[in-house]
Write a protein that holds these residues in place. Structure first.
Motif, PDB file in Angstrom:
ATOM      1  N   VAL A  17      -5.834  13.434   4.529  1.00 55.90           N
ATOM      2  CA  VAL A  17      -4.456  13.780   3.644  1.00 55.90           C
ATOM      3  C   VAL A  17      -3.407  13.058   4.307  1.00 55.90           C
ATOM      4  N   LYS A  18      -3.383  12.727   5.612  1.00 60.78           N
ATOM      5  CA  LYS A  18      -2.496  11.935   6.327  1.00 60.78           C
ATOM      6  C   LYS A  18      -2.591  10.553   6.036  1.00 60.78           C
ATOM      7  N   ALA A  19      -4.043  10.099   5.869  1.00 65.33           N
ATOM      8  CA  ALA A  19      -4.257   8.559   5.660  1.00 65.33           C
ATOM      9  C   ALA A  19      -3.473   8.467   4.132  1.00 65.33           C
ATOM     10  N   ARG A  20      -3.710   9.570   3.292  1.00 68.89           N
ATOM     11  CA  ARG A  20      -3.462   9.244   1.920  1.00 68.89           C
ATOM     12  C   ARG A  20      -1.833   9.205   1.951  1.00 68.89           C
ATOM     13  N   GLU A  21      -1.269  10.075   2.480  1.00 70.19           N
ATOM     14  CA  GLU A  21       0.347  10.145   2.494  1.00 70.19           C
ATOM     15  C   GLU A  21       0.958   8.764   3.220  1.00 70.19           C
ATOM     16  N   GLU A  22       0.327   8.370   4.175  1.00 70.64           N
ATOM     17  CA  GLU A  22       0.617   7.162   4.908  1.00 70.64           C
ATOM     18  C   GLU A  22       0.551   6.052   3.833  1.00 70.64           C
ATOM     19  N   GLY A  23      -0.790   5.707   3.227  1.00 69.43           N
ATOM     20  CA  GLY A  23      -0.896   4.874   2.019  1.00 69.43           C
ATOM     21  C   GLY A  23      -0.130   4.847   1.271  1.00 69.43           C
ATOM     22  N   ALA A  24       0.214   6.136   0.511  1.00 68.75           N
ATOM     23  CA  ALA A  24       1.374   6.116  -0.724  1.00 68.75           C
ATOM     24  C   ALA A  24       2.614   5.859  -0.113  1.00 68.75           C
ATOM     25  N   ARG A  25       3.041   6.165   1.139  1.00 66.35           N
ATOM     26  CA  ARG A  25       4.342   5.507   1.762  1.00 66.35           C
ATOM     27  C   ARG A  25       4.170   4.139   1.800  1.00 66.35           C
ATOM     28  N   LEU A  26       3.288   3.581   2.653  1.00 67.26           N
ATOM     29  CA  LEU A  26       3.409   2.355   2.661  1.00 67.26           C
ATOM     30  C   LEU A  26       3.407   1.450   1.289  1.00 67.26           C
ATOM     31  N   LEU A  27       2.596   1.922   0.290  1.00 69.42           N
ATOM     32  CA  LEU A  27       2.614   1.537  -1.052  1.00 69.42           C
ATOM     33  C   LEU A  27       3.992   1.572  -1.688  1.00 69.42           C
ATOM     34  N   SER A  28       4.771   2.873  -1.477  1.00 66.61           N
ATOM     35  CA  SER A  28       6.071   2.853  -1.989  1.00 66.61           C
ATOM     36  C   SER A  28       7.200   1.867  -1.314  1.00 66.61           C
ATOM     37  N   ASP A  29       6.836   1.758  -0.004  1.00 64.53           N
ATOM     38  CA  ASP A  29       7.692   0.940   0.652  1.00 64.53           C
ATOM     39  C   ASP A  29       7.359  -0.481   0.334  1.00 64.53           C
ATOM     40  N   ALA A  30       6.251  -0.807   0.223  1.00 64.92           N
ATOM     41  CA  ALA A  30       5.769  -2.243  -0.428  1.00 64.92           C
ATOM     42  C   ALA A  30       6.492  -2.439  -1.896  1.00 64.92           C
TER      43      ALA A  30
END
Length: 162
Positions: free
Chosen positions: A94-107
């Protein structure tokens, strides 16, 4: 030669009876008491051995019970460990998904900003180029006073038309 004399037979009988009496009075009671004590010791030893066998059987049953409880406890601990591991893995996913989503939105946001900056830069360059081209075209077209006056009149007409 084979038949003993009566005197010898008498004294042998008297000696036998005296020895028999002494044994009867003093020897046999001691021997029977020793046999009774030995029998009592053997019976007591057999009773203790039987009790020891019963205790050993009870200890074996208790050992099996303790071993079974230990196996159940081990199974329970392994189950809890597996559940904990699964929970940790799930949290990490879950944390990895959230971090991935955050990185994707930041990108995406950074890409959008860079896109807007690039578009603004291109517009500035296009505007600058347009102004330069218009200036060059106007210089060529407005070389004379008559052409300049015509252009000024057209521009005034365009401004006055609402």
């Amino acid at each position: 030669m084979l038949t003993p004399s009566t005197g010898l037979l008498f004294w042998m009988s008297v000696t036998f009876l005296v020895v028999l009496f002494i044994l009867w009075k003093f020897g046999f009671p001691v021997i029977t008491n020793m046999v009774k004590e030995r029998k009592a010791f053997i019976d007591d030893s057999l009773r203790k051995a039987h009790e020891a066998n019963e205790r050993l059987a009870n200890i074996q049953k208790e050992g099996e019970t303790i071993l079974q409880e230990a196996r159940e406890k081990q199974a329970q601990i392994l189950k809890e460990a597996a559940e904990t591991r699964d929970a940790i893995v799930e949290k990490a996913q879950v944390k990895a998904r959230e971090e991935g989503a955050r990185l994707l939105s930041d990108a995406k946001a950074e890409i959008e900003q860079e896109k807007k900056a690039a578009i603004a830069d291109i517009r500035k360059q296009v505007a600058a180029l347009s102004v330069e081209i218009a200036e060059k075209v106007l210089r060529q077209n407005l070389q004379g006073d008559k052409a300049q006056m015509e252009l000024i009149d057209r521009m005034l007409d365009d401004v006055s038309k609402p």
